[in-house]
Design a protein around this motif. Sequence first.
Motif, PDB file in Angstrom:
ATOM      1  N   HIS A  58       0.816  -1.225   0.000  1.00 36.61           N
ATOM      2  CA  HIS A  58       0.000   0.000   0.000  1.00 36.61           C
ATOM      3  C   HIS A  58       0.848   1.273   0.000  1.00 36.61           C
ATOM      4  O   HIS A  58       0.597   2.201  -0.773  1.00 36.61           O
ATOM      5  CB  HIS A  58      -0.872   0.029   1.259  1.00 36.61           C
ATOM      6  CG  HIS A  58      -1.895  -1.056   1.323  1.00 36.61           C
ATOM      7  ND1 HIS A  58      -1.587  -2.379   1.497  1.00 36.61           N
ATOM      8  CD2 HIS A  58      -3.237  -0.985   1.243  1.00 36.61           C
ATOM      9  CE1 HIS A  58      -2.691  -3.088   1.525  1.00 36.61           C
ATOM     10  NE2 HIS A  58      -3.716  -2.281   1.368  1.00 36.61           N
TER      11      HIS A  58
ATOM     12  N   GLN B 126      -1.000  -6.202  -7.469  1.00 40.52           N
ATOM     13  CA  GLN B 126      -1.038  -6.010  -6.016  1.00 40.52           C
ATOM     14  C   GLN B 126      -2.492  -6.183  -5.589  1.00 40.52           C
ATOM     15  O   GLN B 126      -3.350  -5.365  -5.920  1.00 40.52           O
ATOM     16  CB  GLN B 126      -0.488  -4.623  -5.648  1.00 40.52           C
ATOM     17  CG  GLN B 126      -0.809  -4.173  -4.239  1.00 40.52           C
ATOM     18  CD  GLN B 126      -0.136  -5.021  -3.157  1.00 40.52           C
ATOM     19  OE1 GLN B 126       0.714  -5.862  -3.421  1.00 40.52           O
ATOM     20  NE2 GLN B 126      -0.547  -4.822  -1.915  1.00 40.52           N
TER      21      GLN B 126
ATOM     22  N   SER C  90      -6.454  -6.649  -0.088  1.00 41.31           N
ATOM     23  CA  SER C  90      -7.012  -7.670   0.812  1.00 41.31           C
ATOM     24  C   SER C  90      -8.453  -7.385   1.224  1.00 41.31           C
ATOM     25  O   SER C  90      -9.270  -8.297   1.336  1.00 41.31           O
ATOM     26  CB  SER C  90      -6.141  -7.793   2.057  1.00 41.31           C
ATOM     27  OG  SER C  90      -6.003  -6.531   2.676  1.00 41.31           O
TER      28      SER C  90
ATOM     29  N   VAL D  54      12.636 -10.419  -3.547  1.00 40.11           N
ATOM     30  CA  VAL D  54      13.911 -10.247  -2.849  1.00 40.11           C
ATOM     31  C   VAL D  54      14.035 -11.441  -1.904  1.00 40.11           C
ATOM     32  O   VAL D  54      13.083 -11.766  -1.182  1.00 40.11           O
ATOM     33  CB  VAL D  54      13.912  -8.922  -2.056  1.00 40.11           C
ATOM     34  CG1 VAL D  54      15.190  -8.788  -1.239  1.00 40.11           C
ATOM     35  CG2 VAL D  54      13.744  -7.736  -3.002  1.00 40.11           C
TER      36      VAL D  54
ATOM     37  N   ASP E 140       8.393  -2.526   1.915  1.00 37.34           N
ATOM     38  CA  ASP E 140       6.922  -2.575   2.131  1.00 37.34           C
ATOM     39  C   ASP E 140       6.427  -3.907   1.552  1.00 37.34           C
ATOM     40  O   ASP E 140       5.689  -3.947   0.576  1.00 37.34           O
ATOM     41  CB  ASP E 140       6.258  -1.368   1.435  1.00 37.34           C
ATOM     42  CG  ASP E 140       4.750  -1.329   1.681  1.00 37.34           C
ATOM     43  OD1 ASP E 140       4.273  -2.002   2.601  1.00 37.34           O
ATOM     44  OD2 ASP E 140       4.054  -0.613   0.934  1.00 37.34           O
ATOM     45  N   ILE E 141       6.888  -4.988   2.195  1.00 37.56           N
ATOM     46  CA  ILE E 141       6.610  -6.326   1.657  1.00 37.56           C
ATOM     47  C   ILE E 141       5.528  -7.057   2.456  1.00 37.56           C
ATOM     48  O   ILE E 141       5.276  -8.237   2.227  1.00 37.56           O
ATOM     49  CB  ILE E 141       7.883  -7.215   1.616  1.00 37.56           C
ATOM     50  CG1 ILE E 141       8.553  -7.281   2.994  1.00 37.56           C
ATOM     51  CG2 ILE E 141       8.849  -6.701   0.562  1.00 37.56           C
ATOM     52  CD1 ILE E 141       9.668  -8.312   3.083  1.00 37.56           C
TER      53      ILE E 141
ATOM     54  N   ASP F 127       2.982  -3.737   7.218  1.00 36.50           N
ATOM     55  CA  ASP F 127       3.066  -4.901   8.105  1.00 36.50           C
ATOM     56  C   ASP F 127       4.492  -5.396   8.338  1.00 36.50           C
ATOM     57  O   ASP F 127       4.740  -6.147   9.285  1.00 36.50           O
ATOM     58  CB  ASP F 127       2.248  -6.067   7.517  1.00 36.50           C
ATOM     59  CG  ASP F 127       0.746  -5.848   7.677  1.00 36.50           C
ATOM     60  OD1 ASP F 127       0.348  -4.760   8.129  1.00 36.50           O
ATOM     61  OD2 ASP F 127      -0.027  -6.768   7.337  1.00 36.50           O
TER      62      ASP F 127
ATOM     63  N   SER G  96      -2.234  -3.361   9.917  1.00 39.42           N
ATOM     64  CA  SER G  96      -3.457  -3.236   9.117  1.00 39.42           C
ATOM     65  C   SER G  96      -3.181  -2.336   7.928  1.00 39.42           C
ATOM     66  O   SER G  96      -2.264  -1.491   7.966  1.00 39.42           O
ATOM     67  CB  SER G  96      -4.609  -2.675   9.960  1.00 39.42           C
ATOM     68  OG  SER G  96      -4.503  -1.283  10.034  1.00 39.42           O
ATOM     69  N   GLY G  97      -3.974  -2.548   6.894  1.00 38.55           N
ATOM     70  CA  GLY G  97      -3.812  -1.764   5.670  1.00 38.55           C
ATOM     71  C   GLY G  97      -4.012  -0.279   5.934  1.00 38.55           C
ATOM     72  O   GLY G  97      -3.350   0.565   5.326  1.00 38.55           O
ATOM     73  N   VAL G  98      -4.914   0.036   6.855  1.00 36.19           N
ATOM     74  CA  VAL G  98      -5.217   1.441   7.153  1.00 36.19           C
ATOM     75  C   VAL G  98      -3.939   2.190   7.552  1.00 36.19           C
ATOM     76  O   VAL G  98      -3.654   3.281   7.050  1.00 36.19           O
ATOM     77  CB  VAL G  98      -6.244   1.528   8.316  1.00 36.19           C
ATOM     78  CG1 VAL G  98      -6.475   2.958   8.746  1.00 36.19           C
ATOM     79  CG2 VAL G  98      -7.547   0.876   7.926  1.00 36.19           C
TER      80      VAL G  98
HETATM   81  C1  LIG Z   1      -8.826 -11.152   4.055  1.00 37.65           C
HETATM   82  C2  LIG Z   1      -8.159  -9.936   4.605  1.00 37.65           C
HETATM   83  C3  LIG Z   1      -8.877  -8.755   4.715  1.00 37.65           C
HETATM   84  C4  LIG Z   1      -8.281  -7.625   5.253  1.00 37.65           C
HETATM   85  N1  LIG Z   1      -9.015  -6.488   5.342  1.00 37.65           N
HETATM   86  C5  LIG Z   1      -8.460  -5.362   5.850  1.00 37.65           C
HETATM   87  C6  LIG Z   1      -9.219  -4.173   5.949  1.00 37.65           C
HETATM   88  O1  LIG Z   1     -10.410  -4.126   5.599  1.00 37.65           O
HETATM   89  N2  LIG Z   1      -8.613  -3.077   6.467  1.00 37.65           N
HETATM   90  C7  LIG Z   1      -7.300  -3.093   6.878  1.00 37.65           C
HETATM   91  O2  LIG Z   1      -6.795  -2.068   7.331  1.00 37.65           O
HETATM   92  N3  LIG Z   1      -6.559  -4.215   6.810  1.00 37.65           N
HETATM   93  C8  LIG Z   1      -7.092  -5.348   6.296  1.00 37.65           C
HETATM   94  N4  LIG Z   1      -6.340  -6.498   6.215  1.00 37.65           N
HETATM   95  C9  LIG Z   1      -4.916  -6.450   6.597  1.00 37.65           C
HETATM   96  C10 LIG Z   1      -4.087  -5.985   5.396  1.00 37.65           C
HETATM   97  O3  LIG Z   1      -4.137  -6.947   4.362  1.00 37.65           O
HETATM   98  C11 LIG Z   1      -2.622  -5.786   5.697  1.00 37.65           C
HETATM   99  O4  LIG Z   1      -2.444  -5.146   6.916  1.00 37.65           O
HETATM  100  C12 LIG Z   1      -2.001  -4.943   4.571  1.00 37.65           C
HETATM  101  O5  LIG Z   1      -2.084  -5.646   3.359  1.00 37.65           O
HETATM  102  C13 LIG Z   1      -0.565  -4.592   4.846  1.00 37.65           C
HETATM  103  O6  LIG Z   1      -0.114  -3.824   3.789  1.00 37.65           O
HETATM  104  P1  LIG Z   1       1.402  -3.794   3.375  1.00 37.65           P
HETATM  105  O7  LIG Z   1       1.540  -2.667   2.432  1.00 37.65           O
HETATM  106  O8  LIG Z   1       2.257  -3.829   4.573  1.00 37.65           O
HETATM  107  O9  LIG Z   1       1.684  -5.179   2.645  1.00 37.65           O
HETATM  108  P2  LIG Z   1       0.911  -6.005   1.498  1.00 37.65           P
HETATM  109  O10 LIG Z   1      -0.390  -5.380   1.152  1.00 37.65           O
HETATM  110  O11 LIG Z   1       0.917  -7.394   1.992  1.00 37.65           O
HETATM  111  O12 LIG Z   1       1.869  -5.842   0.270  1.00 37.65           O
HETATM  112  C14 LIG Z   1       3.160  -6.427   0.247  1.00 37.65           C
HETATM  113  C15 LIG Z   1       3.738  -6.412  -1.148  1.00 37.65           C
HETATM  114  O13 LIG Z   1       5.086  -6.877  -1.111  1.00 37.65           O
HETATM  115  C16 LIG Z   1       5.291  -7.890  -2.079  1.00 37.65           C
HETATM  116  N5  LIG Z   1       6.334  -8.790  -1.566  1.00 37.65           N
HETATM  117  C17 LIG Z   1       6.188  -9.762  -0.631  1.00 37.65           C
HETATM  118  N6  LIG Z   1       7.382 -10.391  -0.439  1.00 37.65           N
HETATM  119  C18 LIG Z   1       8.264  -9.782  -1.255  1.00 37.65           C
HETATM  120  C19 LIG Z   1       9.650  -9.981  -1.512  1.00 37.65           C
HETATM  121  N7  LIG Z   1      10.359 -10.924  -0.877  1.00 37.65           N
HETATM  122  N8  LIG Z   1      10.270  -9.191  -2.447  1.00 37.65           N
HETATM  123  C20 LIG Z   1       9.559  -8.226  -3.085  1.00 37.65           C
HETATM  124  N9  LIG Z   1       8.255  -7.998  -2.887  1.00 37.65           N
HETATM  125  C21 LIG Z   1       7.613  -8.763  -1.975  1.00 37.65           C
HETATM  126  C22 LIG Z   1       3.924  -8.540  -2.228  1.00 37.65           C
HETATM  127  O14 LIG Z   1       3.814  -9.225  -3.438  1.00 37.65           O
HETATM  128  C23 LIG Z   1       3.032  -7.311  -2.154  1.00 37.65           C
HETATM  129  O15 LIG Z   1       3.019  -6.662  -3.402  1.00 37.65           O
HETATM  130  C24 LIG Z   1      -6.920  -7.662   5.695  1.00 37.65           C
HETATM  131  C25 LIG Z   1      -6.197  -8.847   5.587  1.00 37.65           C
HETATM  132  C26 LIG Z   1      -6.793  -9.969   5.059  1.00 37.65           C
HETATM  133  C27 LIG Z   1      -6.000 -11.240   4.964  1.00 37.65           C
END
Ligand SMILES: Cc1cc2nc3c(=O)[nH]c(=O)nc-3n(C[C@H](O)[C@H](O)[C@H](O)COP(=O)(O)OP(=O)(O)OC[C@H]3O[C@@H](n4cnc5c(N)ncnc54)[C@H](O)[C@@H]3O)c2cc1C
Length: 377
Positions: free
Chosen positions: A11, A39, A42, A78, A104-105, A279, A291-293
């Motif tokens: 995100h 991407q 969720s 990575v 931001d993985i 996360d 959380s995504g928020v």
């Molecule tokens: C079913 C479900 C519903 C949800 N609903 C909500 C909601 O309504 N509101 C909310 O706030 N949260 C929600 N969440 C939680 C939310 O999904 C996470 O907190 C959020 O996705 C975290 O975002 P992020 O940017 O940290 O990582 P992510 O969204 O997980 O993105 C990580 C990115 O990194 C990439 N990546 C992973 N490993 C590597 C690597 N080794 N090398 C390079 N790239 C990599 C992935 O492919 C992805 O593109 C929900 C979770 C689930 C499972």
Amino acid sequence: MKRLILMGAGHAHLIALKQWITTPLDDVELVLVTPSRWQYYSGMIPGWIAGHYTIDQCRVDAEPVAKAAGAKLVLSSVVEILADDKKIRLADGDLLDYSWLSIDIGARTNLENLRGFTGSLLSIKPLGQFHQQWSRLNEASDGRVQHLVVVGGGAAGAELAMAMAHVGAGGAEADARVSLITGNQGLLPDFSQRLRKLTRRKLAKLDVDIVEERAEAAGRYLTLTNGTSLDPDLVMAVTGSEAFPFLATSGLAVDAQGFVLVNECHQSLSHPDVFAAGDACSRLDQAVKRSGVHAVRAAPVLADNLRAAIASGKLRAFQPRTNTLYLIACGDKVAVGSYGPFSFSGKWVWRLKDKIDRGFVDGFNGRSNDAGIRVGA
Ligand SMILES: Cc1cc2nc3c(=O)[nH]c(=O)nc-3n(C[C@H](O)[C@H](O)[C@H](O)COP(=O)(O)OP(=O)(O)OC[C@H]3O[C@@H](n4cnc5c(N)ncnc54)[C@H](O)[C@@H]3O)c2cc1C
């Protein structure tokens, strides 16, 4: 030329890239490394399972976003960070140097209690893999899944159980029984009693059995803490997050769970040239819920701080909100939600969730400029 590597199209990175479309970063080669151009969002995946969305409505295409921001897109994972040498290793073994690295993985599903399970097991993360597995299952569905067990009593587990039960009530998994194993802390332990009550009512309406026990794998069975043994046809793991193991061996400071430790500016505590959001990181100064928020809200600060780091400027702090809006889809086009001490439910809650979620994804996949990205949306 100096190089900034964005690791993961999570995100925060998508929003940072969008910001840099209108105000580009100067004097730096920008590289986005992510395993897939897609991407997945969720928050909309339960709605996709329930049949309310197509998969393209639930995912952002990172390719045009990267292109419009002037970033080189490297489609790879990575597998190692060598923080002291300022290098990352890609899945094919190639090493990439960086001047600055932003992580931001996200995190992966914690399968600790389900390791060794020999029956059919799906895990919610990575979402791309889950999308393929669930699609295949539905294409092949011939009533073989009679009992589907969702393990995980948090908001995501409850949402998925309701989406799957909703489909079971008339879709591809027709007649499948759905159980939700919440763990010993019960359903939605981090939420108010009223939200738990509202969610429980929705689960009951969909005939989802709620089992407030911890499950452990025993061959093809699940053993519960009360001694019962289950023999499910399919287990869906929504068992919380764990850090990717290579973070702990990267040389970066990490917390006891292996998440990258950052300060209030989302800068690594050990390596000032490394930043992290979402996360994948833990703040030293305060506990922030994964959380995504929070990942979304941290994004503008991360974008500004990366720009400041490149220009040797001043970093600013990100202050996460104390209260955030949580909305849980309940299978049908109804949702429950909470904001601070308030809880609510109804069709209007679903419409609000739908508007927010679509707004996020459409902001990247829109048609308002040549790259298809709604700048500033
Ligand atoms: C079913 C479900 C519903 C949800 N609903 C909500 C909601 O309504 N509101 C909310 O706030 N949260 C929600 N969440 C939680 C939310 O999904 C996470 O907190 C959020 O996705 C975290 O975002 P992020 O940017 O940290 O990582 P992510 O969204 O997980 O993105 C990580 C990115 O990194 C990439 N990546 C992973 N490993 C590597 C690597 N080794 N090398 C390079 N790239 C990599 C992935 O492919 C992805 O593109 C929900 C979770 C689930 C499972």
